[in-house]
Design a protein around this motif. Structure first.
Motif, short mmCIF file in Angstrom:
data_model
loop_
_atom_site.label_atom_id
_atom_site.label_comp_id
_atom_site.label_asym_id
_atom_site.label_seq_id
_atom_site.Cartn_x
_atom_site.Cartn_y
_atom_site.Cartn_z
N MET A 1 5.69 -29.69 1.74
CA MET A 1 4.28 -29.48 2.09
C MET A 1 4.04 -29.78 3.56
SD MET A 1 0.98 -31.25 0.31
CE MET A 1 -0.56 -31.42 1.21
N CYS B 1 5.49 -27.12 5.81
CA CYS B 1 4.63 -25.93 5.98
C CYS B 1 3.60 -26.16 7.08
CB CYS B 1 3.92 -25.60 4.67
SG CYS B 1 4.98 -24.83 3.43
N MET B 2 3.08 -27.38 7.16
CA MET B 2 2.11 -27.68 8.22
C MET B 2 2.77 -27.60 9.58
SD MET B 2 0.03 -30.92 6.63
CE MET B 2 -0.40 -30.99 4.87
N LEU C 1 0.24 -24.33 9.04
CA LEU C 1 -0.81 -24.20 8.04
C LEU C 1 -1.73 -25.41 8.09
CD1 LEU C 1 0.92 -22.80 4.82
CD2 LEU C 1 0.03 -21.58 6.82
N THR D 1 -2.28 -25.29 2.79
CA THR D 1 -0.99 -25.68 2.23
C THR D 1 -1.10 -26.02 0.75
OG1 THR D 1 -0.42 -26.59 4.40
CG2 THR D 1 0.99 -27.21 2.56
N ARG E 1 0.34 -29.38 12.67
CA ARG E 1 -0.13 -28.03 13.03
C ARG E 1 -0.38 -27.96 14.54
NH1 ARG E 1 -3.40 -23.48 11.83
NH2 ARG E 1 -5.31 -23.40 13.04
#
Length: 247
Positions: free
Chosen positions: A58, A61-62, A67, A72, A194
């Motif tokens: 998770m 992904c950031m 994201l 996310t 991010r």
């Protein structure tokens, strides 16, 4: 006032101005790739199998896809193209930001919403590097997906609460960073991953329109918000000014 039931607008008598807010990202929060890798690695041993390992992908992904946290937690398997080799792609079409239940229509703290700065039915394609493709494939193989196809979920299949992943993040910072860095603003929030990625893309020379498309920003907002995070731009500008003066 619209119904003309008041003789005058009382708001005009209020002598108050909203305080100025900072729109630009603080460059002190931005980690470099080596620090980001160390933080993602440090997430795994935090809190046992039920916490850190479930959240590692998770946070990835950031960082690798830039994201937002709400995007996310809403990510589904069907939104991901994860080939065996090469770059993949994520289609971002919904966000589930955590808010007070009093401000939602359903009483759910993670009510589904459209993408920030976009129309309700807009979809944002985000190319993802092979490293993130591999991380997501391993995550799905190890933890599966929630009943509604979401990639990131608690052991009971629920949406991951911000309090849970923030606590894990703080523990990971303590493991990956020096005491001085832990006390600093560096990567203080998961959202700062991010910021780090968008800054990295801009500094790598990726055209601003492409970065804006991937990150879900307007180009004008992107350049205004990340203006202070463009490492080396001041030196380039100084050199150009010197050249112009010498001409």
């Amino acid at each position: 006032m619209e119904l003309e039931e008041l003789p005058a607008n009382p708001v005009h008598k209020v002598k108050w101005k909203p305080p100025k807010t900072t729109e630009t990202v603080d460059p002190r929060v931005v980690v470099n790739p080596r620090q980001a890798e160390a933080l993602l690695t440090a997430v795994a041993p935090v809190g046992g199998r039920g916490r850190g390992p479930r959240l590692q992908a998770m946070f990835a992904c950031m960082y690798y896809a830039a994201l937002r946290p709400g995007e996310t937690v809403a990510l589904r398997k069907q939104d991901c193209h994860l080939p065996a080799t090469g770059w993949g792609r994520i289609l971002v079409d919904v966000s589930r930001p955590e808010v007070n239940v009093q401000w939602t229509d359903t009483g759910d703290a993670h009510e589904e919403r459209g993408l920030k700065h976009r129309g309700h039915d807009d979809v944002r394609p985000v190319p993802i590097p092979p490293k993130l493709v591999k991380i997501l494939r391993q995550h799905i193989e190890e933890f599966g997906v929630a009943p509604d196809d979401r990639l990131f979920h608690s052991e009971r299949g629920k949406v991951v609460a911000s309090t849970a992943y923030t606590e894990v993040w703080q523990d990971a910072r303590a493991l990956a960073l020096t005491p001085a860095q832990v006390a600093s603003p560096l990567a203080r929030r998961p959202y700062d991953l991010r910021h780090a990625t968008v800054s990295l893309w801009l500094n790598a020379g990726v055209p601003a329109p492409d970065v804006a498309e991937r990150a879900g920003h307007g180009v004008d907002v992107l350049l205004r918000v990340y203006a202070k995070c463009l490492d080396g731009q001041q030196e380039i500008a100084n050199r150009r000014i010197e050249d112009a003066l010498a001409a």
